[in-house]
Design a protein around this motif. Structure first.
Motif, PDB file in Angstrom:
ATOM      1  N   GLU A  75     -14.424-105.009 -24.384  1.00 18.14           N
ATOM      2  CA  GLU A  75     -13.763-105.251 -23.107  1.00 18.14           C
ATOM      3  C   GLU A  75     -14.831-105.287 -22.031  1.00 18.14           C
ATOM      4  OE1 GLU A  75     -10.643-102.398 -22.425  1.00 18.14           O
ATOM      5  OE2 GLU A  75      -9.460-103.159 -24.094  1.00 18.14           O
ATOM      6  N   SER A 112     -11.113-107.762 -19.235  1.00 15.23           N
ATOM      7  CA  SER A 112     -10.961-108.804 -20.250  1.00 15.23           C
ATOM      8  C   SER A 112     -11.204-108.263 -21.648  1.00 15.23           C
ATOM      9  CB  SER A 112     -11.972-109.936 -19.987  1.00 15.23           C
ATOM     10  OG  SER A 112     -11.765-110.523 -18.742  1.00 15.23           O
ATOM     11  N   GLY A 166      -6.738-110.818 -20.649  1.00 17.99           N
ATOM     12  CA  GLY A 166      -7.164-109.742 -19.778  1.00 17.99           C
ATOM     13  C   GLY A 166      -6.027-109.196 -18.947  1.00 17.99           C
TER      14      GLY A 166
END
Length: 137
Positions: free
Chosen positions: A93, A113, A128
């Motif tokens: 992420e 995201s 996201g």
């Protein structure tokens, strides 16, 4: 069609590196080494209007048919701030804020995201959460 032609100047992602040795190499076909590099290259692709790159770097299971980036001519991307990169094996992420102007009005997009690494395609954007917190898990 690109909004701006790629050049030898600073990369739009804000890394402080030259475009050609930063996001330009990923736009030219080199695989990004991690999710943060892919996210930065996707931001630069939005700045430059590189819709084909954005779609190619999007996971097939969540990829839209088109983005119509060329229709976003009223958006002026200003800068990118990466708040954190959280790798976890073949998943990762990246939390960031992108600053832009629309019709002269300053805006920002804050997102956390999600990415996954594909054995052949490298890192791919999945999706996201907008306005997600910038801190770790």
């Amino acid at each position: 069609m690109s909004k701006r032609k790629p050049h030898a100047g600073d990369c739009p992602c804000g890394s402080g590196q030259a475009y050609l040795s930063c996001c330009g190499r990923y736009h030219a076909g080199q695989l990004a080494p991690d999710a943060e590099a892919l996210m930065r290259s996707r931001y630069s692709a939005y700045v430059l209007g590189l819709e084909a790159y954005l779609l190619a770097s999007w996971a097939p299971e969540t990829r839209p048919a088109s983005l119509d980036v060329a229709d976003d001519a009223s958006i002026k991307w200003l800068r990118l701030e990466v708040a954190g990169h959280f790798p976890a094996g073949d998943r990762a992420e990246v939390a960031f804020t992108a600053f832009y102007k629309v019709g002269g009005k300053a805006e920002r997009l804050t997102e956390r995201s999600r990415f996954r690494r594909d054995p052949q395609a490298g890192w791919l954007y999945i999706n996201g959460d907008l306005d997600a917190p910038d801190s770790g898990h």
